[in-house]
Design a protein around this motif. Structure first.
Motif: not given
Length: 229
Positions: A51-56, A59-68, A72-85
């Motif tokens: 859920t956190l990964f999809q929300q990120l 957010l990235q799509l709104k800010i950058c106006q392009r697909d990640p 960038e997908n790996s970075i967002m995965g790290c952020i999502a997993s760190a938050t979950t942990v």
């Protein structure tokens, strides 16, 4: 899960000793000790991470106006997993205590998830739940980051391949439709030519044009296939 937790806790030195020891001490049931707190921790963890990964991604799509991009997908995965942990580490601590409590015979056994949570917080303090946070982050975050990076890369590759196949089928279908329309138009033109050609001077049109003939009987116009009645 039971095997891994006991090896990490130092109860057994390797996989073979862990399997042999658990089966000898507790039988088959020994491998399923702590299954409920394990499920109670794993299922919400995976759901929250996705859920956190999809929300990120949104957010990235709104800010950058392009697909990640892949990194960038790996970075967002790290952020999502760190938050979950960070959110789920108390449940992981409780699960580990329940699984490995047989290593401490002097400790009064925990009766379950709620009893373990209450006793740990009262006897050892809230900070005990986060004692294993650094090693947990180090072990989980890179793995999940790679997982999401590879997942998104493969998904894009498969979707692109599927899109190419669909476009190829559509192009072939359009070509066949155009060929069929041209053939129908040619047949109609040939039929008209036959009708016009079948006059008094040329009562029988050429067989190659359709083998039609016209005859007037009693004021009625009838069409007959040339050579047939």
């Amino acid at each position: 899960m039971m095997i891994v937790d006991n090896i990490m806790a130092g109860t057994y030195p390797n996989l073979a000793r862990a399997v042999g020891g658990l089966s000898a001490e507790r039988g088959i049931a020994g491998f399923y000790t702590g299954w409920w707190p394990g499920l109670a921790g794993k299922i919400p963890s995976y759901a929250l991470t996705w859920t956190l990964f999809q929300q990120l991604k949104q957010l990235q799509l709104k800010i950058c106006q392009r697909d990640p991009k892949d990194f960038e997908n790996s970075i967002m995965g790290c952020i999502a997993s760190a938050t979950t942990v960070c959110i789920m580490i108390p449940m992981d601590t409780i699960k580990t205590r329940l699984v490995t409590q047989m290593n401490y015979p002097d400790l009064v056994p925990y009766k379950g998830i709620v009893d373990a949570a209450v006793r740990i917080s009262k006897e050892e303090g809230i900070g005990t739940f986060y004692r294993g946070l650094p090693p947990r982050l180090i072990s989980v975050v890179p793995m999940i980051g790679i997982q999401f990076g590879v997942y998104e890369f493969m998904k894009k590759a498969m979707l692109s391949r599927h899109h190419d196949r669909v476009m190829l089928v559509q192009n072939n279908s359009n070509k066949n439709n155009k060929s069929g329309e041209n053939s129908s138009e040619n047949h109609t033109i040939e039929s008209v030519i036959m009708e016009v050609a079948a006059d008094d001077d040329q009562p029988f049109p050429a067989p190659a044009l359709g083998n039609y003939q016209k005859s007037n009987k009693g004021g009625e116009t009838k069409k007959k296939v040339f050579g047939r009645k």
